[in-house]
Write a protein that holds these residues in place. Sequence first.
Motif, PDB file in Angstrom:
ATOM      1  N   LEU A   1      13.764  -1.572   6.195  1.00 55.51           N
ATOM      2  CA  LEU A   1      13.198  -2.157   7.412  1.00 55.51           C
ATOM      3  C   LEU A   1      14.102  -3.239   7.982  1.00 55.51           C
ATOM      4  O   LEU A   1      14.309  -3.305   9.207  1.00 55.51           O
ATOM      5  N   VAL A   2      14.624  -4.093   7.119  1.00 59.64           N
ATOM      6  CA  VAL A   2      15.488  -5.170   7.581  1.00 59.64           C
ATOM      7  C   VAL A   2      16.777  -4.611   8.169  1.00 59.64           C
ATOM      8  O   VAL A   2      17.228  -5.030   9.250  1.00 59.64           O
TER       9      VAL A   2
ATOM     10  N   LEU B   1       7.193  -1.340  -7.514  1.00 59.07           N
ATOM     11  CA  LEU B   1       8.043  -2.501  -7.273  1.00 59.07           C
ATOM     12  C   LEU B   1       9.365  -2.087  -6.632  1.00 59.07           C
ATOM     13  O   LEU B   1       9.807  -2.687  -5.632  1.00 59.07           O
ATOM     14  N   LEU B   2       9.990  -1.056  -7.174  1.00 56.38           N
ATOM     15  CA  LEU B   2      11.282  -0.615  -6.650  1.00 56.38           C
ATOM     16  C   LEU B   2      11.148  -0.006  -5.262  1.00 56.38           C
ATOM     17  O   LEU B   2      11.966  -0.274  -4.371  1.00 56.38           O
ATOM     18  N   ILE B   3      10.124   0.814  -5.045  1.00 51.89           N
ATOM     19  CA  ILE B   3       9.921   1.437  -3.731  1.00 51.89           C
ATOM     20  C   ILE B   3       9.612   0.373  -2.682  1.00 51.89           C
ATOM     21  O   ILE B   3      10.091   0.434  -1.543  1.00 51.89           O
ATOM     22  N   GLY B   4       8.816  -0.629  -3.058  1.00 53.17           N
ATOM     23  CA  GLY B   4       8.507  -1.702  -2.124  1.00 53.17           C
ATOM     24  C   GLY B   4       9.741  -2.466  -1.700  1.00 53.17           C
ATOM     25  O   GLY B   4       9.935  -2.751  -0.513  1.00 53.17           O
ATOM     26  N   LEU B   5      10.604  -2.808  -2.660  1.00 51.98           N
ATOM     27  CA  LEU B   5      11.833  -3.526  -2.326  1.00 51.98           C
ATOM     28  C   LEU B   5      12.763  -2.660  -1.490  1.00 51.98           C
ATOM     29  O   LEU B   5      13.421  -3.151  -0.558  1.00 51.98           O
ATOM     30  N   LEU B   6      12.813  -1.360  -1.791  1.00 54.15           N
ATOM     31  CA  LEU B   6      13.642  -0.454  -1.007  1.00 54.15           C
ATOM     32  C   LEU B   6      13.130  -0.360   0.427  1.00 54.15           C
ATOM     33  O   LEU B   6      13.912  -0.339   1.384  1.00 54.15           O
TER      34      LEU B   6
ATOM     35  N   PHE C   1      21.851 -10.309   2.928  1.00 54.01           N
ATOM     36  CA  PHE C   1      21.909 -11.600   2.237  1.00 54.01           C
ATOM     37  C   PHE C   1      20.531 -12.259   2.220  1.00 54.01           C
ATOM     38  O   PHE C   1      20.120 -12.839   1.206  1.00 54.01           O
ATOM     39  N   LYS C   2      19.813 -12.177   3.331  1.00 53.70           N
ATOM     40  CA  LYS C   2      18.480 -12.784   3.404  1.00 53.70           C
ATOM     41  C   LYS C   2      17.521 -12.133   2.413  1.00 53.70           C
ATOM     42  O   LYS C   2      16.673 -12.804   1.815  1.00 53.70           O
ATOM     43  N   ILE C   3      17.625 -10.809   2.243  1.00 56.81           N
ATOM     44  CA  ILE C   3      16.775 -10.114   1.273  1.00 56.81           C
ATOM     45  C   ILE C   3      17.072 -10.606  -0.140  1.00 56.81           C
ATOM     46  O   ILE C   3      16.155 -10.916  -0.922  1.00 56.81           O
TER      47      ILE C   3
ATOM     48  N   LEU D   1       0.828  -1.203   0.000  1.00 55.17           N
ATOM     49  CA  LEU D   1       0.000   0.000   0.000  1.00 55.17           C
ATOM     50  C   LEU D   1       0.863   1.255   0.000  1.00 55.17           C
ATOM     51  O   LEU D   1       0.623   2.187  -0.779  1.00 55.17           O
ATOM     52  N   GLY D   2       1.878   1.290   0.851  1.00 57.25           N
ATOM     53  CA  GLY D   2       2.772   2.444   0.885  1.00 57.25           C
ATOM     54  C   GLY D   2       3.543   2.616  -0.405  1.00 57.25           C
ATOM     55  O   GLY D   2       3.719   3.737  -0.899  1.00 57.25           O
ATOM     56  N   ALA D   3       4.008   1.500  -0.984  1.00 59.34           N
ATOM     57  CA  ALA D   3       4.755   1.583  -2.239  1.00 59.34           C
ATOM     58  C   ALA D   3       3.872   2.060  -3.374  1.00 59.34           C
ATOM     59  O   ALA D   3       4.296   2.882  -4.208  1.00 59.34           O
TER      60      ALA D   3
END
Length: 547
Positions: free
Chosen positions: A356-357, A346-351, A300-302, A228-230
């Motif tokens: 967060l991680v 897509l890019l904002i969500g991954l960022l 690495f997990k991401i 939603l935020g992305a």
Amino acid sequence: MNPFRTRRALGQPGHQLSSAPQSCNAVPPARRDDHILQKVEELIDWLADDKVGRLYVAVLVVALYFAFQTATLSLLGLWAGNGVNIDDAEQLIYLPHLAAGYGGSQPPLYNWIAWTISQGFGTSIVSLKLVRYVLLFVGFAASHAAMRKLGYKQVTAAAAMFGLMTVPLLFWEAQHSLTHSVAAFAFCAVTLLAFAHLVHVRTPLAYASFGLAAALATLAKFNDVLMLGALLSAAMTVRAYRPALVSPWILLSMAVFVLVLTPTTVWSYYHSDAIFARISKFGIADDGDGMIGIRGKGLFKIIYATASFSIVTLVIYVLGFVWKRSFPRRQDAFNAPRDKLLERALLIGLLAVLLLVLASGSTSLRNRWLLPVLFLLPLYLAARMEKLGEFGREVQRFVIALAVVTALLVTPFTWYAQLMGGEGKSRTARLDFKELYHDLRATGPVRTILGNSSWVGNFRLAEGDLVLLNPEVPELKELLQDPAVLMWLDENRPDPALIEILRQADYELSSQTGTLIGKELFGSESGRHIYFARLHKRGSAGASVQD
């Protein structure tokens, strides 16, 4: 002949092929091969473009596939007499209760839908499969509709929808496990569709619908707020969509969003222990363990989670390019508002996930947690192909064909998963719970079964009126009814944490422990040991504290 080549590009109308009169003589092998390839072309064109009445064939085929899976998996489970995996068993625990919230750190929407369907279809494997596959269909159909609403061609929308079938999480895991993640996917797609509709019509009803869709997505799984935020952030960067978000009517969306979330928000405030019950699964480490090492492990997990989620989809698209043995020399600019929206979301969500991680120090990230963001990847790739003209269209058709093959190939394995249940706690799906309940009742009356995990939910398939509990059930003390037993697997003594939970509920174990032998489907002849002990109010006759 190119089996994925469109005849429309050659100037032939529709899907009909003109052919010369055929000889009665035997058809040469080469001609038979050409005939088969033509039929394949026709089938793919039919899937990509055609309608049956007012419904697109692509959507109809997906609906029929999920209906087929619902029927076959239900019948297989009923025939074998086995239970369900640990995720569905958890739903069986909560099924009789309609509440603003539940345990296990999960929001309630999936539980509400399961409760609703059980009212019409009863408590059975059938109703559990219906919940899963109805939500999967909603996610696939909403993704298709969103692409059409954004203005993409039908073949692009079909490629986007079938492209979702190339995601291992959706074509495999979601068909035999997962619950809340399935709802998360479905309502993320519904939210995208509601937004695509909003930016075109901008009516009060559209704003209210978007607020409702966003709230339902949040109630499906809390990490849907990432999508939603992305989506909103990406839309704010696109000039064509920005006016829809700065309109005063957006306050209506916000009001609906807050109103729908209020009951669960209030419940969560008073049950914070249930909300944070599984926070340990994020593997949040102390900075004292080494900030660089922690952040490096999180990064690495991401990368690993993203790769495992998208690898099959990306490989299929690469195969589409390789199969053509060429790359397009020219393409239309990928700068339409709809293109920017998908790409930036897509890019904002991954960022956002990355930040967060790294900020939280999390060292554990499962690929299903990225579903609210990465479900956009097949949509984005299909949209990119539309900009490549006829070359891109052939790649889209290649993806459609491979997705259908993937769905068909995985089908028997989903039947196997239904019978075997899986590894770990889901292995309990192989047990005969009707016989287990009969044997338990032979030792005395039972009203409540408290288990060491959600596997005991399967007893509801044997007796619908039982009170079934696990340590994560909120207000366990109030729900527990006599006569009650505690059940646990494999170990001859229960987990001390369970004993402490019982003490807090003013219950103790009896001095005697019983053993049941559960017959395991495709298991050893010796069966599986299930231990149980009667529960008594503290201080009552027959009670004995187990240290």
